[in-house]
Motif scaffolding. Structure first.
Motif, short mmCIF file in Angstrom:
data_model
loop_
_atom_site.label_atom_id
_atom_site.label_comp_id
_atom_site.label_asym_id
_atom_site.label_seq_id
_atom_site.Cartn_x
_atom_site.Cartn_y
_atom_site.Cartn_z
N VAL A 170 0.83 -1.21 0.00
CA VAL A 170 0.00 0.00 0.00
C VAL A 170 0.87 1.26 0.00
CG1 VAL A 170 -1.67 1.33 1.36
CG2 VAL A 170 -2.01 -1.11 1.02
N ILE A 171 1.97 1.22 0.74
CA ILE A 171 2.87 2.39 0.75
C ILE A 171 3.38 2.67 -0.65
CG2 ILE A 171 5.10 3.24 1.57
CD1 ILE A 171 4.56 1.74 4.20
N TRP A 172 3.82 1.63 -1.35
CA TRP A 172 4.37 1.82 -2.69
C TRP A 172 3.30 2.21 -3.71
CZ3 TRP A 172 9.23 2.66 -3.56
CH2 TRP A 172 10.21 2.05 -2.79
N THR A 173 2.14 1.59 -3.64
CA THR A 173 1.13 1.82 -4.69
C THR A 173 0.33 3.10 -4.47
OG1 THR A 173 -0.45 0.40 -3.52
CG2 THR A 173 0.89 -0.62 -5.26
N ILE B 151 8.84 -4.96 -2.25
CA ILE B 151 9.39 -4.79 -3.60
C ILE B 151 9.19 -6.04 -4.47
CG2 ILE B 151 11.54 -4.47 -4.89
CD1 ILE B 151 12.38 -2.47 -2.69
N PRO B 152 9.47 -7.26 -3.99
CA PRO B 152 9.22 -8.43 -4.85
C PRO B 152 7.76 -8.59 -5.24
CG PRO B 152 10.63 -9.05 -3.02
CD PRO B 152 10.14 -7.66 -2.75
N LEU B 153 6.82 -8.18 -4.37
CA LEU B 153 5.41 -8.29 -4.71
C LEU B 153 5.04 -7.31 -5.81
CD1 LEU B 153 5.49 -9.72 -1.90
CD2 LEU B 153 3.13 -8.99 -1.68
N LEU B 154 5.69 -6.15 -5.81
CA LEU B 154 5.42 -5.16 -6.86
C LEU B 154 5.93 -5.63 -8.21
CD1 LEU B 154 6.34 -1.95 -4.88
CD2 LEU B 154 4.06 -2.84 -5.35
N LEU B 155 6.96 -6.48 -8.20
CA LEU B 155 7.50 -7.01 -9.44
C LEU B 155 6.75 -8.25 -9.92
CD1 LEU B 155 11.30 -6.65 -8.56
CD2 LEU B 155 9.86 -5.07 -9.87
N ALA B 156 5.86 -8.79 -9.06
CA ALA B 156 5.06 -9.95 -9.41
C ALA B 156 3.97 -9.53 -10.40
CB ALA B 156 4.44 -10.55 -8.15
N PRO B 157 3.33 -10.49 -11.05
CA PRO B 157 2.23 -10.13 -11.95
C PRO B 157 1.13 -9.35 -11.23
CG PRO B 157 2.86 -12.41 -12.26
CD PRO B 157 3.64 -11.90 -11.08
N SER C 276 -1.56 -10.36 -8.47
CA SER C 276 -1.16 -10.72 -7.11
C SER C 276 -1.40 -9.60 -6.12
CB SER C 276 0.32 -11.08 -7.08
OG SER C 276 0.57 -12.13 -7.96
N VAL C 277 -1.53 -8.38 -6.60
CA VAL C 277 -1.60 -7.22 -5.72
C VAL C 277 -2.83 -6.40 -6.07
CG1 VAL C 277 -0.36 -5.16 -4.97
CG2 VAL C 277 0.91 -7.19 -5.60
N ALA C 278 -3.52 -5.91 -5.04
CA ALA C 278 -4.70 -5.07 -5.27
C ALA C 278 -4.28 -3.76 -5.90
CB ALA C 278 -5.42 -4.81 -3.95
N ASP C 279 -5.12 -3.22 -6.75
CA ASP C 279 -4.88 -1.90 -7.32
C ASP C 279 -5.42 -0.87 -6.35
OD1 ASP C 279 -3.77 -2.98 -9.62
OD2 ASP C 279 -5.74 -3.20 -10.54
N GLY C 280 -4.58 -0.45 -5.43
CA GLY C 280 -5.02 0.52 -4.44
C GLY C 280 -5.81 -0.18 -3.34
N PHE D 51 5.23 -14.47 0.04
CA PHE D 51 5.73 -14.15 1.39
C PHE D 51 7.21 -14.50 1.51
CE2 PHE D 51 2.89 -12.40 4.48
CZ PHE D 51 1.66 -12.46 3.84
N THR D 52 7.61 -15.61 0.91
CA THR D 52 9.03 -16.00 0.94
C THR D 52 9.88 -14.95 0.25
OG1 THR D 52 8.46 -18.35 0.99
CG2 THR D 52 10.68 -17.78 0.26
N LEU D 53 9.44 -14.47 -0.91
CA LEU D 53 10.20 -13.44 -1.62
C LEU D 53 10.32 -12.16 -0.80
CD1 LEU D 53 8.87 -13.86 -5.27
CD2 LEU D 53 11.08 -14.58 -4.34
N GLY D 54 9.23 -11.78 -0.14
CA GLY D 54 9.27 -10.61 0.73
C GLY D 54 10.23 -10.79 1.89
N ARG D 55 10.27 -11.99 2.44
CA ARG D 55 11.20 -12.28 3.53
C ARG D 55 12.64 -12.25 3.04
NH1 ARG D 55 8.49 -17.55 6.41
NH2 ARG D 55 7.07 -16.44 7.80
N TRP D 56 12.89 -12.83 1.88
CA TRP D 56 14.25 -12.84 1.35
C TRP D 56 14.78 -11.44 1.11
CZ3 TRP D 56 13.94 -17.25 -2.86
CH2 TRP D 56 13.94 -18.49 -2.21
N ALA D 57 13.90 -10.53 0.75
CA ALA D 57 14.34 -9.15 0.51
C ALA D 57 14.87 -8.50 1.79
CB ALA D 57 13.18 -8.33 -0.05
N CYS D 58 14.49 -9.01 2.95
CA CYS D 58 14.91 -8.43 4.24
C CYS D 58 16.16 -9.09 4.82
CB CYS D 58 13.76 -8.52 5.24
SG CYS D 58 12.33 -7.55 4.75
#
Length: 188
Positions: free
Chosen positions: A43-46, A66-72, A75-79, A101-108
């Motif tokens: 939500v912060i990014w979008t 960030i990985p969720l934003l790069l996903a199709p 996967s993410v709500a528009d706003g 969730f794994t990708l988000g964790r790996w980013a940290c």
């Protein structure tokens, strides 16, 4: 101990630490806090709104998202709210939900690697290379660090950057320079 050997050992310990975190992040299901933090980062990014989850600073949530934003896009709500984002994540199949969730964790994971490296550097500067390794090993294999660094949580990042800020401030006290005070401020 030669400097080249010390660098290889530091890299090896940090690589093992990162691999343990990556495995744990992949293997364990999302915690109750993560199901709020990760969508709030999206939500912060979008929407550029920080009101989705007003606890601690937003850095970890934003990095994890960030990985969720790069996903199709499906996967993410528009706003919408963090709850909408989480609802969209839940509607994906179970494997994809866990993978996001794994990708988000790996980013940290780099937050914990910073903490381990700063432990090594500070102890090495104070007492020598061998105590530096001991400090880094204590960080990298601490159950508390291992448990919290593999999830989307602010604890390890706050500890790592607090440690880095204190280290650069200590360096600045020994030999003042603008570079060191700016690094201490950035860590803080």
């Amino acid at each position: 101990m030669p400097a080249a050997v010390a660098r290889r050992l530091v890299a090896a310990v940090l690589l093992i630490h990162g691999a343990m975190l990556a495995w744990g992040a992949y293997r364990h299901s999302p915690t109750i806090d993560e199901v709020r933090r990760l969508p709030a980062g999206v939500v912060i990014w979008t929407d550029l709104r920080f009101s989705a989850l007003q606890v601690n600073g937003p850095l970890v949530r934003m990095v994890a998202a960030i990985p969720l934003l790069l996903a199709p896009p499906e996967s993410v709500a528009d706003g919408g709210s963090a709850r909408d984002v989480f609802g969209n994540l839940q509607q994906t199949d179970g494997v994809r939900f866990a993978w996001l969730f794994t990708l988000g964790r790996w980013a940290c994971i780099p937050f914990s690697l910073v903490g381990g490296y700063v432990c090594f550097r500070w102890a090495r500067d104070l007492y020598g290379t061998a105590p530096g390794f001991v400090a880094m090993i204590l960080w990298c294999f601490s159950p508390n660090v291992l448990g919290n660094a593999q999830i989307v949580a602010d604890d390890v990042s706050a500890a790592a950057f607090g440690l880095a800020a204190a280290y650069f401030f200590w360096l600045w006290l020994r030999e003042p320079s603008w570079e060191r005070v700016l690094l201490a401020g950035a860590g803080l």
